[in-house]
Design an enzyme around this catalytic site. Sequence first.
Site, PDB file in Angstrom:
ATOM      1  N   SER A  29       0.915  -1.265   0.004  1.00 41.33           N
ATOM      2  CA  SER A  29      -0.056   0.029  -0.107  1.00 41.33           C
ATOM      3  C   SER A  29       0.756   1.206  -0.002  1.00 41.33           C
ATOM      4  O   SER A  29       1.952   1.392  -0.825  1.00 41.33           O
ATOM      5  CB  SER A  29      -0.963  -0.205   1.204  1.00 41.33           C
ATOM      6  OG  SER A  29      -2.238   0.878   0.950  1.00 41.33           O
ATOM      7  N   ASP A  69      -5.200  -4.072  -2.003  1.00 43.21           N
ATOM      8  CA  ASP A  69      -4.142  -3.978  -1.311  1.00 43.21           C
ATOM      9  C   ASP A  69      -3.495  -4.720  -0.567  1.00 43.21           C
ATOM     10  O   ASP A  69      -4.269  -5.550   0.126  1.00 43.21           O
ATOM     11  CB  ASP A  69      -5.160  -2.662  -0.154  1.00 43.21           C
ATOM     12  CG  ASP A  69      -4.124  -2.096   0.921  1.00 43.21           C
ATOM     13  OD1 ASP A  69      -2.982  -2.364   0.994  1.00 43.21           O
ATOM     14  OD2 ASP A  69      -4.702  -1.250   1.705  1.00 43.21           O
TER      15      ASP A  69
END
Length: 296
Positions: free
Chosen positions: A41, A155
């Site tokens: 991320s 993510d």
Amino acid sequence: MTSKSVSLVLGSGGARGLVHIGVIDWLVEHGYKIESISGCSMGALVGGIYAAGKLDAYKDWVVTLDKGDVIKMLDLSFSPGGLFKGEKIINKLLELVGRQKIEKLPINFTAVATNIENGKEVWFSEGSLFDAIRASIAVPLVFTPVTRGKHVLLDGGVINPVPIAPTMSDMTDITIAVNVDGESLDDHHVEKLSATIEEQDKDEENWFSKMFDELQERFSLDKFERNEQLGFYEVMSRCIEIMQQSIAKMKMAAYAPDILIEFPRDIAHTYEFYRAEELIKLGYEKAEHELSKHKL
């Protein structure tokens, strides 16, 4: 000054991940040689840009952002997979950094994403840098997932918020992990680290949450009754943060770094990129505080 080589692990956390820049700045200024980076991320974004040698350009840009600029970077998607496409963000990063291949970077780099079909981690250690970053930053319900062949990616923080495992085979002197989903400041009843956090007006803190709620009402994204205190975005964001905190603890118990630099999860909201200068400074100061304790 030191000449020790470092494997650096950078965790997920939205705007809180801007502290990674401060940590990197401290390491570089004090002579550490970052030879390997693993991130997911926001950690993948900052780490990838550093590995490409363009972190200063990114920092110069991000510290200029205000709230309006942050909103302008959000490109609405009409896909059920997420509210925003993420193309504006990636295009801006391409403008700052240029197209890069991971395998040609001067530093070993791995971006971690999540395959939502089988629940497994996906490690990007070759191919397009920004394709890897885009997959790794695809926060559930916020950014649309990325499709690669038969795989649908989200993510990396969903399954491994602080991805230490990709660095386990590194031949570096030390492994330093940075976790930005640590226990809340309020959990310890200690003074806020930032006066800005202490002084923020409640309405200002929730500006993005309100905008998010307006969007999801307009496009009928939420069919459930709303909580009077928390909007859709706040509930979702807090749930993700709590889950990631628990997952990170378990992962780090299995793969312990030599040094852990940890930040409370309430130093900033996920979307507060307009506080970049403050968060970068906080990262630098925390690195100074934590790493100066170790005789490396």
